[in-house]
Design an enzyme around this catalytic site. Sequence first.
Site, short mmCIF file in Angstrom:
data_model
loop_
_atom_site.label_atom_id
_atom_site.label_comp_id
_atom_site.label_asym_id
_atom_site.label_seq_id
_atom_site.Cartn_x
_atom_site.Cartn_y
_atom_site.Cartn_z
CB SER A 142 54.66 38.24 69.55
OG SER A 142 53.84 37.64 68.46
CG ASP A 162 52.85 35.24 70.84
OD1 ASP A 162 52.74 36.27 70.28
OD2 ASP A 162 52.12 34.94 69.48
CE LYS A 191 55.35 33.42 67.90
NZ LYS A 191 53.33 34.28 67.16
NE ARG A 234 50.84 42.70 68.88
CZ ARG A 234 52.42 42.20 67.99
NH1 ARG A 234 51.78 40.54 68.48
NH2 ARG A 234 52.74 42.50 66.79
CG HIS A 272 60.28 33.15 63.07
ND1 HIS A 272 59.04 32.61 62.27
CD2 HIS A 272 60.19 34.63 62.22
CE1 HIS A 272 58.08 33.33 62.81
NE2 HIS A 272 59.11 34.70 62.80
N1 URA Z 1 54.75 37.50 63.52
C1 URA Z 1 54.71 37.26 64.70
O1 URA Z 1 54.47 35.77 65.69
N2 URA Z 1 54.46 38.18 65.38
C2 URA Z 1 54.24 39.63 65.37
O2 URA Z 1 53.42 40.32 66.29
C3 URA Z 1 54.89 39.56 63.97
C4 URA Z 1 54.66 38.50 62.83
#
Ligand code: URA
Length: 422
Positions: free
Chosen positions: A181, A159, A185, A166, A80
Amino acid sequence: MDPIAVIATKRDGGELSRTQIREIIAAYTAGDVAPEQMSSLLMAIVLNGMSRREIADWTTAMVDSGIRLDLSDLRTVDKHSTGGVGDKITLPLTPLVASYGLAVPQLSGRGLGHTGGTLDKLESIPGWRADLSVDEMWAQLREVGAVVCAATTDLAPADRKLYALRDVTGTVASIPLIAASIMSKKIAEGTGALVLDVKVGSGAFMRNRDDAEHLARAMVELGSDAGVDTRALLTDMSSPLGRTAGNAVEIAESVEVLAGAGPSDVVELTLALAREMLDAGGLGDVDPAENLRNGQAMDTWRAMIVAQGGDPDAPLPAPRHTHVVLAEATGRLAGLDALAVGEAAWLLGAGRSRPGESVSYAAGVTWHAGVGDEVRSGDPLFTLSFDDESRLDRAVSRLSDAAVVADSAPRPGSRLLGRATR
Ligand code: URA
């Protein structure tokens, strides 16, 4: 659960209990907490932070808001990136690592704002589709090893809802909230191992190294505590990666890397992340450069595209128009502002300003010199590709100060700045 009491605790600098966190996330996901109450709590978190225990509880509550995939039958390793300009590394990296027999589930997103989305880039390949069912994803992971697809809406739905809030309430920029966040995932996705690419610099969420290290450590701790072998590299995003930012242009550049060529920084980062992923998957002795040289990574790329309905041989969308910006001075390129390049590509139509908007696959920016390269007055500096002529002027003006040409400039160092451990 009294949302006002939870907000007041955080507003006054207190710690939220596990029960308060579980209840407020569950209630918000179910629609039982008003958005203005949740945004007030989020702002209190941005201003007052969260303890390590609170971040872990917040993450677990978001994982528990949806399903958790079980990929334990396969040797899975995922990557990621916290996002940057020209960051197309997922595209060559996923098939490269899968070509060694590991399963790489890349559940990706679409672009919002100036950082592009992997799915938007891949959708520029005729026929390719991002939306796979869990069964299709599972079958492709077994057969091809590599899959890049849209995350199912059942993974960490809390999320998804919180991120949208957000985004419009100025509460994205918080290390605890970003860490929770991203990791909710990844934990819900069920990967066995995870390599994080945490970007630092003008084109990244984290503008300075201290913040990036802090974010990386928080994510490594969350992953490790959840049983995911998690590592993080810190990498430089002060200038954009490679030579292209956009959709089809980034696919073309990734295919060059898979063919054993491509810009040296993209190759360097792809190989560094591949080594980490292979090591996490128990293949620490393998040299990933080998499968770029011998074509096996390209074979896996083709199989991955075909499995999702795409035609890897079809021409990529061509822009209706191009515009070349010429260099005004002779010297060396001393700096190229990643944020300006990313925003120019977005202004040309490569990205969206609101979820659900369509993007132009042909839109993007190509820069003809990298940092440290020689530049001659009158030579092409940028090529802008676009479909909609009305978008050109703002993109050109965004690029007006993006490139700094000086008498001399040091050769750029490695993109790799370091690694974060617990
Ligand atoms: N990417 C995400 O998945 N969440 C965040 O809060 C910032 C970047």
